[in-house]
Design a protein around this motif. Structure first.
Motif, short mmCIF file in Angstrom:
data_model
loop_
_atom_site.label_atom_id
_atom_site.label_comp_id
_atom_site.label_asym_id
_atom_site.label_seq_id
_atom_site.Cartn_x
_atom_site.Cartn_y
_atom_site.Cartn_z
N GLY A 463 0.74 -1.25 0.00
CA GLY A 463 0.00 0.00 0.00
C GLY A 463 0.77 1.29 0.00
O GLY A 463 0.17 2.35 0.17
N TYR A 464 2.06 1.28 -0.21
CA TYR A 464 2.79 2.55 -0.28
C TYR A 464 3.96 2.43 -1.27
O TYR A 464 4.34 1.32 -1.65
N LYS A 488 7.10 9.14 1.72
CA LYS A 488 6.29 7.92 1.59
C LYS A 488 4.92 8.28 1.05
O LYS A 488 4.22 9.13 1.61
N HIS A 489 4.51 7.62 -0.03
CA HIS A 489 3.21 7.88 -0.66
C HIS A 489 2.25 6.71 -0.36
O HIS A 489 2.50 5.58 -0.77
N GLU A 490 1.18 7.00 0.34
CA GLU A 490 0.16 5.99 0.63
C GLU A 490 -0.87 5.99 -0.49
O GLU A 490 -1.26 7.05 -0.99
N ASP A 494 -6.09 -0.15 2.70
CA ASP A 494 -5.61 -0.74 3.94
C ASP A 494 -4.70 -1.95 3.66
O ASP A 494 -4.97 -2.74 2.75
N ALA A 495 -3.66 -2.08 4.47
CA ALA A 495 -2.63 -3.11 4.23
C ALA A 495 -3.21 -4.52 4.21
O ALA A 495 -2.76 -5.38 3.45
#
Length: 600
Positions: A463-464, A488-490, A494-495
């Motif tokens: 997820g990132y 960090k790009h989300e 959800d993981a």
């Protein structure tokens, strides 16, 4: 009174004029001391060009270094040649070229130096240096050109060449002069200000015959050049060399990324060319050959070529659908081939099965559930609302815009929104049946190979992602890379949603890409076939490994080779094995890729 005043003024002017003329006569005719002083005091400014910074790979192996060359400079006023034929033989220049260069030098300046012969090698300089004293008005300026010990990563590293007029116009700091060298592409262009260093200058006394009379003011005004800073790149030489070997004779791209950092381990653009072709005196001839080549070797496919993502995009669709709650792992849908074509596989399938078997009808239906959520009773408006929400979600995955890689001329690809379809069909004149091809990564959607490799990194990281980049350190300083590469790009998913998706991608290899399976290394991957309206479809594959602790994420495009489970998956699998093990234990698969007969 006025008349007397006028006479006085006229007489005064005449007396002054006579005095000045007498003084000039004394200086120019009788007293030659000023002439001798002029001969002694002529000052020549010689630019001291800095050494350009070196480029290393991630393991501090040299990728780019400097090769000394010499420019033969001419001062037209002082240049004398008695025997033109002998001069041309000694300096290996055609008479017409000599006349052309000398004429251009005179046009530029009669008294300032201009290049007569550029980039003379050390061997040729050793041959001619003893003859320079016979030709007044000539002197040598030391320069350097780039050289590449392993002859790899040409498009990523870029090249340097003479500055162009438009670049000079944009040089607001007036650092460059006509004839200077500057980065024209790749890292050489992106990091020009870091690599170029700072010019120095030396002032020397010469007489009108060009004879060196020593330094001016004992060198008090001289300034030393400052070498450019060295750059450690993220490239892995061994992986890059191996990938270029596998892609020889093919067209396409390979991009490998370290998921946890965004560092680019390998960037291959095929057809591949030797970067040494664009270094040295043969630059002009070689550049013309490369730029007119129909296979476009100078085209940086990893960041400039745009393709439909194909079936790989189904993973993104799955993740968005899960996050929105529109589907869940148990959502089971029929493989209804009347909706869209599909291959044979178990029917019906849940989400795991849809990813594993790449079921087109499943995603046709799931995408419709995502787009048409009855947020409006008007089907057309409802579709527009759903598409724009979907567009926003997709862009968070680094698609539909430039990612910001540290290379010039990056393309952003395309993720369509309602604006595009309103423009094509008119507002309120399109609905889901118009855009359903987006469900399986086709239609108006376009991505670059770099964006696809970044998707693989996102799947690996649950997820990132970090913006993919080619710089690891500048002059060996930790924390010296641009700040944007540490953000960090989300992606907004959800993981825990990635757990099942990763498992399905690992199982997908057993259905669509058995050649990609590596003994004792768990790979999660997804095949794709990018439609090509101009010929055979493109073979596509993305993957990451090891599945539980990913060290490499990769995307491979092999143009005009069809099904992703053959050309692309085989190439990616070998690259993964080479990086993780340091060697390859499947010579038969390597031979299959090198031969390139992917129809078998």
């Amino acid at each position: 009174m006025n008349e007397n005043r006028q006479i006085v003024i006229i007489v005064t002017i005449m007396i002054i004029g006579v005095v000045l003329l007498a003084k000039l006569f004394m200086i120019q005719v009788i007293d030659d001391s000023f002439l001798r002083r002029a001969e002694r005091n002529a000052v020549q400014r010689i630019v001291d060009y800095p050494y350009r910074g070196l480029v290393y790979d991630r393991n501090e192996e040299l990728l780019v270094y400097n090769n000394p060359v010499f420019d033969l400079m001419v001062i037209p006023k002082e240049f004398k040649v008695k025997d033109t034929i002998r001069f041309c033989e000694l300096f290996q220049i055609e008479k017409e070229k000599l006349i052309e260069k000398y004429t251009a030098a005179k046009k530029y300046s009669w008294v300032k130096p201009s290049p007569l012969i550029k980039q003379i090698s050390t061997t040729d300089f050793a041959r001619i240096q003893d003859y320079l004293i016979d030709y007044p008005g000539l002197f040598v300026m030391t320069r350097s050109v780039r050289a590449y010990p392993d002859s790899i990563a040409a498009n990523a590293l870029g090249y340097i060449a003479e500055i162009q007029a438009r670049q000079l116009e944009r040089d607001t700091l007036n650092y460059y002069s006509q004839g200077d060298y500057i980065g024209h592409s790749g890292m050489e262009s992106q990091y020009e200000k870091i690599l170029r260093g700072k010019k120095g200058a030396k002032y020397k006394m010469v007489n009108v015959r060009g004879v060196d009379k020593g330094s001016f003011k004992n060198g008090a005004l001289d300034t030393a050049s400052i070498a450019g800073k060295n750059i450690q790149s993220t490239i892995d030489i061994a992986l890059q060399k191996y990938g270029e070997k596998l892609m020889k004779g093919k067209k396409g791209s390979v991009v490998a990324i370290e998921p946890k950092t965004g560092e680019i381990l390998s960037m291959i653009s095929a057809p591949i060319y030797d970067p040494n072709l664009l270094a040295g005196a043969a630059y002009g001839k070689n550049y013309k050959v490369l730029v007119t080549d129909s296979t476009r070797p100078l085209f940086l496919r990893p960041i400039q070529a745009k393709y439909p993502p194909g079936s790989i995009f189904k993973v993104v669709q799955s993740l968005i659908g899960l996050q929105w709650g529109v589907i869940n792992p148990n959502t089971t849908l029929a493989c209804n081939k009347s909706l869209v074509a599909c291959h044979n596989h178990p029917n019906p399938v849940n989400l795991f099965g849809a990813i594993r078997n790449s079921c087109n009808p499943y995603y046709y239906q799931a995408f419709r559930m995502m787009i048409n959520q009855e947020k409006s009773t008007n089907t057309y408006i409802d579709t527009q609302i759903g598409l724009d929400e979907w567009h926003t979600a997709v862009e968070k995955f680094g698609l539909g815009h430039e990612m910001g890689v540290d290379l010039p001329y990056e393309s952003g690809g395309s993720v369509p929104s309602s604006k595009l379809y309103n423009k094509i069909y008119g507002e309120g004149r399109w609905k889901y049946s118009t855009i359903y091809s987006l469900s399986i990564g086709q239609g108006e959607m376009l991505v670059t190979p770099l964006q696809m490799a970044n998707l693989a990194a996102i799947f690996a990281n649950k997820g990132y992602y970090y913006t993919p980049h080619l710089v690891k350190a500048i002059d060996g300083e930790n924390g010296s890379i641009p700040e944007e590469f540490t953000v960090k790009h989300e992606v907004g998913v959800d993981a825990h949603h990635f757990d099942m998706v990763q498992d399905a991608m690992a199982q997908a290899l057993y259905g669509t890409a058995t050649r990609a399976i590596i003994k004792d290394i768990a790979i999660a991957g997804k095949t794709g076939t990018a439609q090509n309206p101009h010929g055979e479809d493109h073979s596509v594959f993305v993957a990451f490994a090891p599945k539980e602790d990913p060290k490499i994420a990769i995307a491979v495009y092999v143009e005009n080779e069809g099904w992703g489970g053959r050309a692309a998956a085989s190439t990616a699998s070998l690259m993964i094995e080479k990086y993780l093990r340091g060697h390859v234990e499947r010579p038969e698969l390597e031979k299959y890729v090198l031969i390139g007969n992917f129809g078998d």
